[in-house]
Scaffold this active site. Structure first.
Site, PDB file in Angstrom:
ATOM      1  N   LYS A 191       0.882  -1.708  -0.123  1.00 45.56           N
ATOM      2  CA  LYS A 191      -0.187  -0.064   0.193  1.00 45.56           C
ATOM      3  C   LYS A 191       0.650   1.261  -0.078  1.00 45.56           C
ATOM      4  O   LYS A 191       1.532   1.561   0.949  1.00 45.56           O
ATOM      5  CB  LYS A 191      -0.619  -0.056   1.648  1.00 45.56           C
ATOM      6  CG  LYS A 191      -2.243   1.248   0.736  1.00 45.56           C
ATOM      7  CD  LYS A 191      -2.404   2.275   2.063  1.00 45.56           C
ATOM      8  CE  LYS A 191      -1.494   3.193   2.774  1.00 45.56           C
ATOM      9  NZ  LYS A 191      -1.559   3.879   2.012  1.00 45.56           N
ATOM     10  N   GLU A 266      10.074   1.349   9.748  1.00 42.58           N
ATOM     11  CA  GLU A 266      11.259   1.900  10.708  1.00 42.58           C
ATOM     12  C   GLU A 266      10.344   3.549  11.004  1.00 42.58           C
ATOM     13  O   GLU A 266       9.361   3.957   9.443  1.00 42.58           O
ATOM     14  CB  GLU A 266      11.328   2.242   8.704  1.00 42.58           C
ATOM     15  CG  GLU A 266      13.039   2.536   9.201  1.00 42.58           C
ATOM     16  CD  GLU A 266      12.936   3.906   8.651  1.00 42.58           C
ATOM     17  OE1 GLU A 266      12.954   4.296   9.113  1.00 42.58           O
ATOM     18  OE2 GLU A 266      12.495   4.190   6.983  1.00 42.58           O
ATOM     19  N   CYS A 300      13.678  10.312   7.053  1.00 43.47           N
ATOM     20  CA  CYS A 300      13.369   9.973   8.725  1.00 43.47           C
ATOM     21  C   CYS A 300      15.277   9.863   9.064  1.00 43.47           C
ATOM     22  O   CYS A 300      15.091  10.295  10.514  1.00 43.47           O
ATOM     23  CB  CYS A 300      13.126   8.468   8.891  1.00 43.47           C
ATOM     24  SG  CYS A 300      13.907   7.652   7.695  1.00 43.47           S
TER      25      CYS A 300
HETATM   26  P1  ADP Z   1       3.065  10.812   7.515  1.00 42.70           P
HETATM   27  O1  ADP Z   1       2.449  11.397   8.611  1.00 42.70           O
HETATM   28  O2  ADP Z   1       4.806  11.259   6.464  1.00 42.70           O
HETATM   29  O3  ADP Z   1       2.494  10.679   5.717  1.00 42.70           O
HETATM   30  P2  ADP Z   1       2.296   8.885   8.450  1.00 42.70           P
HETATM   31  O4  ADP Z   1       2.590   7.239   8.965  1.00 42.70           O
HETATM   32  O5  ADP Z   1       0.951   9.539   8.264  1.00 42.70           O
HETATM   33  O6  ADP Z   1       3.432   9.550   7.095  1.00 42.70           O
HETATM   34  O7  ADP Z   1       1.523   7.998   6.584  1.00 42.70           O
HETATM   35  C1  ADP Z   1       2.783   6.445   6.560  1.00 42.70           C
HETATM   36  C2  ADP Z   1       2.321   5.690   5.511  1.00 42.70           C
HETATM   37  O8  ADP Z   1       1.156   5.092   6.185  1.00 42.70           O
HETATM   38  C3  ADP Z   1       0.746   6.338   4.391  1.00 42.70           C
HETATM   39  O9  ADP Z   1       0.925   4.571   3.186  1.00 42.70           O
HETATM   40  C4  ADP Z   1      -0.390   5.934   4.760  1.00 42.70           C
HETATM   41  O10 ADP Z   1      -1.363   6.386   4.568  1.00 42.70           O
HETATM   42  C5  ADP Z   1      -0.117   5.160   5.751  1.00 42.70           C
HETATM   43  N1  ADP Z   1      -1.358   5.619   7.205  1.00 42.70           N
HETATM   44  C6  ADP Z   1      -1.334   6.574   7.551  1.00 42.70           C
HETATM   45  N2  ADP Z   1      -2.006   6.086   8.403  1.00 42.70           N
HETATM   46  C7  ADP Z   1      -2.823   5.086   8.936  1.00 42.70           C
HETATM   47  C8  ADP Z   1      -3.600   3.968  10.189  1.00 42.70           C
HETATM   48  N3  ADP Z   1      -3.947   4.572  10.803  1.00 42.70           N
HETATM   49  N4  ADP Z   1      -2.979   2.626   9.292  1.00 42.70           N
HETATM   50  C9  ADP Z   1      -2.398   2.242   9.110  1.00 42.70           C
HETATM   51  N5  ADP Z   1      -1.689   2.841   8.008  1.00 42.70           N
HETATM   52  C10 ADP Z   1      -1.844   4.296   8.219  1.00 42.70           C
END
Ligand code: ADP
Length: 496
Positions: A191, A266, A300
């Protein structure tokens, strides 16, 4: 202005409505929903992309499960077949490098020169390393104290893996998961981040072209809280690999607990970059600047806390301020651009809010500190200092081109303050004293240490964090532990 000549394949790809890639086919989301991915340089829509919901995640997981159980990749193809298929994918990535570089630059807000010279060749190299490891994942015999038995270990694929990746290095983060997962014989549901789905989709198509069987790699763009959450929760996913923010990492862990998926994470960082006065200070200034401003600080391992020995403080501060002010900010498709936009308008607001809050608390913003006017999501390279390591802006990950300068007095002070962070991803320092180099390297609490340089990485070296920066290691031979289960087999034999 030196605009790059548009690649026709990239233009053709952008002209298509993008589906999910499940079981070798481009399909719409079950709900018919789509989302729009924007070009951060001008805020304009770039492509319309199918948005996976829970039903689509389930469809992708089932497809990956079928591929795994059928053995089409894991047993019917030999390890050497897997090496060759993954190497063909590397060749295709090389052939398509201009298309991929332009998609990455347009979707991810990266200067196209960086996408061409860094993201594409580096990603391909990482993938090539994993490809060539597919026939080198080995077990051992064990010297057990039981007569007449052979006891050995084998490393078997975990099964169906899910990967949730961020937007800062979209292709590289995809291959960091796809390479080792597939090399070890797993199936993978990938994803990508909703901000940057394009190169991951293209990678999925190229994998099919390379002869990786349908279902072994499914790519399902979607919104994190919907598609990502459903993948992390899915009871038939055996392992989840996540790269992103620490707070989402914590959610992934909670979601994964339902079926006790294997989890590798990570996560964030607030990496200390320490400049001792006995080091090569002028080169350190270059590395400290690149270490925070490269990729707009959306990294990061960004060296976002620069600790400077007090006697060198003025030289370092004026050096980094000079570099910040000299950076050419512009459209990512302009070859002269050194710094692109931030990924989204919301992210720029978040970055700006940290700086605005620090300024209103009376902290000194000595370069930048403003949004760049216009339609893109640009933000000036920004330097604050001198400030305290305990200030909020020195403790929270900002993920933007914002660096704080923190003076210190002596080695103990530098180490103590550097370790005063809930993160522990990377750390680096400059010194000409060999004893100090070894001492400080052993005292810093981080998964990667750089001495007299910053930002190096290689497919052969393990990468990951101490403390709240993550679980497990990517790359190196260590990554194959993340994508395999160890099985121990005992076989008794008879005396003749
Ligand atoms: P950023 O805040 O820098 O966008 P995130 O950690 O929110 O980083 O996003 C990293 C990845 O995690 C993306 O692919 C995002 O779609 C996904 N993501 C965001 N929220 C969730 C969640 N609650 N559960 C699973 N995946 C998530």
């Amino acid at each position: 202005m030196a605009p790059v000549e548009r690649d026709l394949d990239a233009a053709a790809f952008l002209a298509c409505k993008q589906g999910l890639l499940i079981n070798g086919e481009r399909v719409s989301a079950a709900s018919g929903e789509t989302f729009v991915t924007l070009n951060p340089s001008n805020g304009e829509p770039l492509a319309d992309v199918a948005s996976a919901g829970a039903a689509d995640v389930d469809r992708a997981v089932r497809s990956s499960r079928r591929a795994f159980e059928s053995g089409v990749w894991r047993t019917k193809m030999t390890p050497r077949d897997r090496v060759n298929a993954l190497l063909r994918l590397c060749t295709l990535l090389e052939e398509k490098r201009e298309e991929m570089a332009q998609l990455e630059a347009l979707d991810g807000g990266k200067p196209v020169s960086n996408a061409r010279n860094d993201d594409l060749p580096i990603s391909t190299n990482y993938l090539r390393y994993s490809a060539t490891m597919a026939d080198k994942i080995v077990g051992e015999t064990r010297p057990v104290s039981v007569p007449n038995v052979l006891s050995y270990t084998v490393r078997e694929p975990v099964g169906v893996c899910g990967a949730i990746i961020p937007w800062n290095y979209p292709l590289m983060m995809a291959v960091w998961k796809v390479g080792p997962a597939l090399a070890a014989g797993n199936s993978l549901v990938l994803k990508p981040a909703e901000q940057t789905p394009l190169t991951a989709l293209r990678l999925g198509e190229l994998a099919l072209e390379a002869g990786i069987p349908p279902g072994v790699l499914n790519v399902i763009p979607g919104i994190g809280e919907v598609a990502g959450a459903a993948l992390a929760l899915h009871p038939d996913v055996d392992k989840i690999a996540f790269t992103g923010s620490t707070s989402v990492g914590q959610e992934i862990v909670r979601a994964a607990s339902g079926n006790l998926k294997r989890v590798s994470l990570e996560l964030g960082g607030k990496s200390p970059h320490i400049i001792f006065a006995d080091g090569d200070v002028s080169t350190a200034i270059d590395h400290a600047s690149a270490g925070i401003f490269y990729n707009q600080g959306q990294d990061c391992t960004a060296g976002s806390r620069v600790f400077v020995e007090r006697s060198a403080y003025d030289q370092v501060a004026s050096g980094i301020v000079g570099r910040a002010r000299a950076m050419r900010i512009g459209d990512t498709m302009d070859l002269a651009t050194e710094q692109g936009p931030l990924i989204t308008a919301e992210h720029r607001e978040r970055v700006a809010s940290f700086v605005d809050e620090a300024a209103s608390d009376g902290l000194d913003v000595i370069a930048g500190g403003s949004r760049v006017a216009g339609h893109g999501f640009f933000y000036e390279p920004t330097v604050l200092g001198p400030i305290s390591n305990l200030a909020r802006i020195a403790q929270e990950e900002i993920f933007g081109p914002v660096v704080v300068l923190i003076p210190f007095d002596g080695e103990d002070d530098a180490v103590l303050q550097s370790n005063q962070s809930r993160y522990g991803l990377a750390a680096g320092f400059w010194t000409r004293d060999l004893n100090r180099a070894l001492r400080v390297a052993s005292r810093l609490r981080a998964g990667r240490i750089w001495i007299n340089g910053w930002g190096y990485g290689d497919a052969t070296t393990p990468f990951g964090g101490f403390k709240m920066s993550g679980w497990g290691r990517e790359n190196g031979r260590e990554v194959f532990d993340m994508y395999t289960e160890v099985k121990n087999v005992w076989m008794r034999f008879y005396d003749s």
